[in-house]
Design a protein around this motif. Structure first.
Motif, PDB file in Angstrom:
ATOM      1  N   THR A  20       0.838  -1.202   0.000  1.00  0.00           N
ATOM      2  CA  THR A  20       0.000   0.000   0.000  1.00  0.00           C
ATOM      3  C   THR A  20       0.872   1.251   0.000  1.00  0.00           C
ATOM      4  O   THR A  20       0.479   2.270  -0.569  1.00  0.00           O
ATOM      5  N   ARG A  21       2.036   1.172   0.604  1.00  0.00           N
ATOM      6  CA  ARG A  21       2.954   2.315   0.587  1.00  0.00           C
ATOM      7  C   ARG A  21       3.365   2.626  -0.840  1.00  0.00           C
ATOM      8  O   ARG A  21       3.350   3.777  -1.281  1.00  0.00           O
ATOM      9  N   ALA A  22       3.725   1.593  -1.580  1.00  0.00           N
ATOM     10  CA  ALA A  22       4.112   1.787  -2.981  1.00  0.00           C
ATOM     11  C   ALA A  22       2.932   2.331  -3.786  1.00  0.00           C
ATOM     12  O   ALA A  22       3.112   3.187  -4.657  1.00  0.00           O
ATOM     13  N   THR A  23       1.744   1.860  -3.496  1.00  0.00           N
ATOM     14  CA  THR A  23       0.552   2.357  -4.184  1.00  0.00           C
ATOM     15  C   THR A  23       0.380   3.851  -3.930  1.00  0.00           C
ATOM     16  O   THR A  23       0.057   4.617  -4.843  1.00  0.00           O
ATOM     17  N   ALA A  24       0.631   4.272  -2.683  1.00  0.00           N
ATOM     18  CA  ALA A  24       0.525   5.697  -2.346  1.00  0.00           C
ATOM     19  C   ALA A  24       1.569   6.515  -3.104  1.00  0.00           C
ATOM     20  O   ALA A  24       1.264   7.574  -3.652  1.00  0.00           O
ATOM     21  N   VAL A  25       2.793   6.014  -3.141  1.00  0.00           N
ATOM     22  CA  VAL A  25       3.853   6.721  -3.859  1.00  0.00           C
ATOM     23  C   VAL A  25       3.493   6.847  -5.335  1.00  0.00           C
ATOM     24  O   VAL A  25       3.594   7.931  -5.932  1.00  0.00           O
ATOM     25  N   LEU A  26       3.065   5.745  -5.927  1.00  0.00           N
ATOM     26  CA  LEU A  26       2.719   5.756  -7.351  1.00  0.00           C
ATOM     27  C   LEU A  26       1.525   6.662  -7.646  1.00  0.00           C
ATOM     28  O   LEU A  26       1.458   7.256  -8.725  1.00  0.00           O
ATOM     29  N   ALA A  27       0.616   6.794  -6.696  1.00  0.00           N
ATOM     30  CA  ALA A  27      -0.532   7.688  -6.889  1.00  0.00           C
ATOM     31  C   ALA A  27      -0.056   9.116  -7.113  1.00  0.00           C
ATOM     32  O   ALA A  27      -0.614   9.856  -7.931  1.00  0.00           O
ATOM     33  N   GLY A  28       0.994   9.507  -6.397  1.00  0.00           N
ATOM     34  CA  GLY A  28       1.539  10.849  -6.578  1.00  0.00           C
ATOM     35  C   GLY A  28       2.157  11.056  -7.943  1.00  0.00           C
ATOM     36  O   GLY A  28       2.073  12.143  -8.514  1.00  0.00           O
ATOM     37  N   TRP A  29       2.756  10.026  -8.485  1.00  0.00           N
ATOM     38  CA  TRP A  29       3.380  10.134  -9.812  1.00  0.00           C
ATOM     39  C   TRP A  29       2.358   9.984 -10.925  1.00  0.00           C
ATOM     40  O   TRP A  29       2.565  10.488 -12.033  1.00  0.00           O
ATOM     41  N   ASP A  44      -1.726   1.621   8.108  1.00  0.00           N
ATOM     42  CA  ASP A  44      -0.270   1.546   8.081  1.00  0.00           C
ATOM     43  C   ASP A  44       0.348   2.951   8.037  1.00  0.00           C
ATOM     44  O   ASP A  44       0.082   3.724   7.111  1.00  0.00           O
ATOM     45  N   ALA A  45       1.169   3.270   9.035  1.00  0.00           N
ATOM     46  CA  ALA A  45       1.765   4.609   9.124  1.00  0.00           C
ATOM     47  C   ALA A  45       2.643   4.963   7.924  1.00  0.00           C
ATOM     48  O   ALA A  45       2.534   6.075   7.395  1.00  0.00           O
ATOM     49  N   PRO A  46       3.527   4.061   7.453  1.00  0.00           N
ATOM     50  CA  PRO A  46       4.317   4.421   6.271  1.00  0.00           C
ATOM     51  C   PRO A  46       3.448   4.718   5.046  1.00  0.00           C
ATOM     52  O   PRO A  46       3.801   5.560   4.221  1.00  0.00           O
ATOM     53  N   THR A  47       2.295   4.057   4.943  1.00  0.00           N
ATOM     54  CA  THR A  47       1.375   4.332   3.846  1.00  0.00           C
ATOM     55  C   THR A  47       0.789   5.728   3.985  1.00  0.00           C
ATOM     56  O   THR A  47       0.711   6.478   3.001  1.00  0.00           O
ATOM     57  N   ARG A  48       0.390   6.103   5.211  1.00  0.00           N
ATOM     58  CA  ARG A  48      -0.159   7.454   5.415  1.00  0.00           C
ATOM     59  C   ARG A  48       0.892   8.517   5.116  1.00  0.00           C
ATOM     60  O   ARG A  48       0.591   9.540   4.493  1.00  0.00           O
ATOM     61  N   ALA A  49       2.123   8.274   5.531  1.00  0.00           N
ATOM     62  CA  ALA A  49       3.203   9.236   5.267  1.00  0.00           C
ATOM     63  C   ALA A  49       3.451   9.361   3.759  1.00  0.00           C
ATOM     64  O   ALA A  49       3.635  10.465   3.242  1.00  0.00           O
ATOM     65  N   ALA A  50       3.436   8.234   3.057  1.00  0.00           N
ATOM     66  CA  ALA A  50       3.630   8.264   1.604  1.00  0.00           C
ATOM     67  C   ALA A  50       2.465   8.979   0.918  1.00  0.00           C
ATOM     68  O   ALA A  50       2.658   9.692  -0.074  1.00  0.00           O
ATOM     69  N   GLY A  53       3.038  12.635   0.990  1.00  0.00           N
ATOM     70  CA  GLY A  53       3.998  13.001  -0.047  1.00  0.00           C
ATOM     71  C   GLY A  53       3.371  12.998  -1.437  1.00  0.00           C
ATOM     72  O   GLY A  53       3.679  13.850  -2.263  1.00  0.00           O
ATOM     73  N   ALA A  54       2.480  12.030  -1.682  1.00  0.00           N
ATOM     74  CA  ALA A  54       1.805  11.965  -2.978  1.00  0.00           C
ATOM     75  C   ALA A  54       0.939  13.205  -3.194  1.00  0.00           C
ATOM     76  O   ALA A  54       0.947  13.798  -4.274  1.00  0.00           O
ATOM     77  N   LEU A  55       0.200  13.584  -2.164  1.00  0.00           N
ATOM     78  CA  LEU A  55      -0.646  14.779  -2.286  1.00  0.00           C
ATOM     79  C   LEU A  55       0.193  16.039  -2.475  1.00  0.00           C
ATOM     80  O   LEU A  55      -0.188  16.951  -3.215  1.00  0.00           O
ATOM     81  N   GLU A  56       1.340  16.080  -1.830  1.00  0.00           N
ATOM     82  CA  GLU A  56       2.236  17.224  -2.034  1.00  0.00           C
ATOM     83  C   GLU A  56       2.694  17.261  -3.490  1.00  0.00           C
ATOM     84  O   GLU A  56       2.672  18.312  -4.133  1.00  0.00           O
ATOM     85  N   ARG A  57       3.112  16.127  -4.015  1.00  0.00           N
ATOM     86  CA  ARG A  57       3.567  16.057  -5.403  1.00  0.00           C
ATOM     87  C   ARG A  57       2.465  16.497  -6.360  1.00  0.00           C
ATOM     88  O   ARG A  57       2.720  17.160  -7.362  1.00  0.00           O
ATOM     89  N   LEU A  58       1.230  16.134  -6.035  1.00  0.00           N
ATOM     90  CA  LEU A  58       0.089  16.492  -6.874  1.00  0.00           C
ATOM     91  C   LEU A  58      -0.359  17.941  -6.677  1.00  0.00           C
ATOM     92  O   LEU A  58      -1.288  18.394  -7.342  1.00  0.00           O
TER      93      LEU A  58
END
Length: 144
Positions: A20-29, A44-50, A53-58
């Motif tokens: 799910t963390r990777a899914t969050a990262v990829l959502a930003g890209w 999952d905390a790392p997923t929320r943190a990612a 970051g995704a929302l920031e990128r967007l």
């Protein structure tokens, strides 16, 4: 020559499904704000943190998103929110209460970010001075 045998994959050798963390990262890209927002609420905390970051990128992250992240139960998420807020123009988006966070890594990050602000107000400067004089953790005192 004999036939070449393919090794059998054991469970530990099989590729795991995307985290799910990777899914969050990829959502930003991928420009997928809906997925990033959904993952802000993940267990999952790392997923929320990612997801932050995704929302920031967007460029879809709001002040409300940051305020909620500052109150997250995970220090990893609070730290990520502080780090992201360093790029925001309004220093008031970082509450000085984070200088007293129970997790010293969050408090240190908050001190560093607030201390780098050239437009910090009196309340921020006073809180940083107090931290520099009285905090139990040496890294927090140094960051302030």
């Amino acid at each position: 020559m004999g036939k070449v045998r393919q090794p059998r994959l054991t469970h530990s050798m099989r590729p795991e499904p995307r985290s799910t963390r990777a899914t969050a990262v990829l959502a930003g890209w991928a420009g997928d704000e809906t997925t990033a927002r959904r993952l802000l609420l993940h267990d999952d905390a790392p997923t929320r943190a990612a997801a932050l970051g995704a929302l920031e990128r967007l460029q879809a992250l709001t002040a409300q998103d940051l305020l909620e992240a500052y109150r997250d139960r995970s220090p990893e998420v609070r730290r990520r929110a502080v780090r992201i807020s360093a790029a925001w123009e309004d220093p008031s988006t970082i509450p000085t209460s984070l200088l007293d966070d129970a997790d010293t890594t969050v408090a240190e990050e908050a001190a560093f970010v607030l201390g780098e602000r050239v437009d910090a107000g009196d309340a921020e400067v006073t809180a940083l001075c107090e931290m520099a004089r009285h905090h139990d953790d040496a890294l927090c005192r140094e960051a302030a």
